[in-house]
Motif scaffolding. Structure first.
Motif, PDB file in Angstrom:
ATOM      1  N   TYR A 131      13.126   4.613  -3.661  1.00  0.00           N
ATOM      2  CA  TYR A 131      12.757   3.473  -4.501  1.00  0.00           C
ATOM      3  C   TYR A 131      13.976   2.598  -4.768  1.00  0.00           C
ATOM      4  CZ  TYR A 131      11.323   0.967  -8.732  1.00  0.00           C
ATOM      5  OH  TYR A 131      11.046  -0.005  -9.661  1.00  0.00           O
ATOM      6  N   ASP A 158      12.690  -4.157  -6.892  1.00  0.00           N
ATOM      7  CA  ASP A 158      11.413  -4.158  -7.600  1.00  0.00           C
ATOM      8  C   ASP A 158      11.505  -4.979  -8.883  1.00  0.00           C
ATOM      9  OD1 ASP A 158       8.746  -3.528  -7.938  1.00  0.00           O
ATOM     10  OD2 ASP A 158       9.128  -1.575  -8.841  1.00  0.00           O
ATOM     11  N   ASP A 210       5.668  10.824 -11.836  1.00  0.00           N
ATOM     12  CA  ASP A 210       4.740  10.992 -10.724  1.00  0.00           C
ATOM     13  C   ASP A 210       3.328  10.981 -11.292  1.00  0.00           C
ATOM     14  OD1 ASP A 210       3.128  11.830  -8.643  1.00  0.00           O
ATOM     15  OD2 ASP A 210       4.436  13.468  -8.014  1.00  0.00           O
ATOM     16  N   GLN A 212       1.735   8.410  -7.289  1.00  0.00           N
ATOM     17  CA  GLN A 212       2.306   7.078  -7.471  1.00  0.00           C
ATOM     18  C   GLN A 212       3.539   7.159  -8.363  1.00  0.00           C
ATOM     19  OE1 GLN A 212      -0.968   4.710  -9.068  1.00  0.00           O
ATOM     20  NE2 GLN A 212      -1.419   3.957  -7.012  1.00  0.00           N
ATOM     21  N   HIS A 239       5.754   5.715 -11.235  1.00  0.00           N
ATOM     22  CA  HIS A 239       5.883   4.842 -12.388  1.00  0.00           C
ATOM     23  C   HIS A 239       7.341   4.878 -12.820  1.00  0.00           C
ATOM     24  CE1 HIS A 239       1.439   4.596 -13.894  1.00  0.00           C
ATOM     25  NE2 HIS A 239       1.525   4.534 -12.565  1.00  0.00           N
ATOM     26  N   GLY A 253       7.516  -0.153 -10.394  1.00  0.00           N
ATOM     27  CA  GLY A 253       6.864   0.737  -9.439  1.00  0.00           C
ATOM     28  C   GLY A 253       5.368   0.503  -9.472  1.00  0.00           C
ATOM     29  N   ASP A 254       4.610   1.587  -9.493  1.00  0.00           N
ATOM     30  CA  ASP A 254       3.152   1.499  -9.533  1.00  0.00           C
ATOM     31  C   ASP A 254       2.607   1.450 -10.953  1.00  0.00           C
ATOM     32  OD1 ASP A 254       2.751   1.690  -6.650  1.00  0.00           O
ATOM     33  OD2 ASP A 254       3.433   3.766  -6.838  1.00  0.00           O
ATOM     34  N   ALA A 255       3.493   1.438 -11.946  1.00  0.00           N
ATOM     35  CA  ALA A 255       3.053   1.360 -13.341  1.00  0.00           C
ATOM     36  C   ALA A 255       2.538  -0.044 -13.646  1.00  0.00           C
ATOM     37  CB  ALA A 255       4.213   1.686 -14.278  1.00  0.00           C
ATOM     38  N   HIS A 292       2.915  -3.411 -14.958  1.00  0.00           N
ATOM     39  CA  HIS A 292       4.209  -4.063 -15.126  1.00  0.00           C
ATOM     40  C   HIS A 292       4.373  -4.639 -16.535  1.00  0.00           C
ATOM     41  CE1 HIS A 292       4.415  -4.718 -10.474  1.00  0.00           C
ATOM     42  NE2 HIS A 292       4.676  -3.480 -10.832  1.00  0.00           N
TER      43      HIS A 292
END
Length: 217
Positions: free
Chosen positions: A122, A127, A151, A155, A157, A174-176, A178
């Motif tokens: 990452y 990002d 995790d 995904q 976060h 990340g996948d959290a 935003h």
């Protein structure tokens, strides 16, 4: 020997607030033992919860001394939920409710700290830049690093700590869901749970609101 605490039958409202206050005191006596408070502060009731299977809760402020340290401020949350208590972190009762929701969400979903191998791939700088560009394309970003990572069913976060236009912030990345938060005095794990709780409360719900109410004396 495990002691089973018996919660009041009816949910928290004006008529049952004394019973829920007593239950919160009993819960804290069980959890904190000799450090348990003798009294609780004002009650703030939240009539609804965005979490399935949960409902009205009440947040009480209290003060406790633990491990011979100075007295610290805490919140305890009880009601149609699993009871829990939290360091106050200078949060308002409304924010404490959001923190509780985020904590419950993590526990129910089994969210754990991400493995190093997951974080290694990452790029927090890239990002954070992508997220910030959506609202302020020219804002400079410095010193981006992963402050916490989770995790969530495969995904990532991420809580990215950085300086944004000269201000210290957390970027939920990340996948959290935003978001950008300036409460960098919070532990990043707490900031993440607070953010998740706020996101849950902001999701459309035509039948309920999650605003606090103060019970009548």
């Amino acid at each position: 020997m495990m002691i089973e605490l018996k919660a009041p039958v009816a949910g928290p409202d004006d008529a049952t607030m004394d019973a829920w206050r007593a239950y919160a005191m009993e819960y804290l006596a069980h959890e904190l033992r000799e450090a348990a408070p003798k009294t609780l502060g004002d009650a703030t009731r939240f009539p609804h919860s965005p979490l399935d299977g949960e409902g009205a809760v009440v947040v009480f402020a209290f003060e406790a001394v633990r491990s011979d340290r100075d007295a610290k401020q805490f919140y305890v949350v009880v009601g149609r939920t699993e009871p829990n208590y939290y360091p106050a972190h200078e949060l308002s009762p409304d924010e404490a409710f959001s923190l509780h929701l985020g904590t419950r969400f993590m526990l129910v979903m089994g969210i754990a700290q991400a493995e190093e191998s997951m974080v290694a791939a990452y790029d927090p700088s890239r990002d954070a830049r992508t997220i910030v560009d959506r609202i302020s394309p020219n804002a400079p970003i410095e010193d981006a690093r992963v402050a916490a990572a989770f995790d969530v069913d495969g995904q990532l976060h991420a809580v990215v700590s950085c300086r944004l236009a000269g201000r210290d912030v957390f970027v939920m990345a990340g996948d959290a869901p935003h978001g950008i938060h300036e409460r960098t005095g919070l532990p990043p794990q707490v900031a993440y749970r607070l953010h998740i709780g706020q996101v849950l409360r902001n999701e459309p719900d035509p039948d309920h609101t999650h605003r606090p109410t103060t019970p009548h004396e």
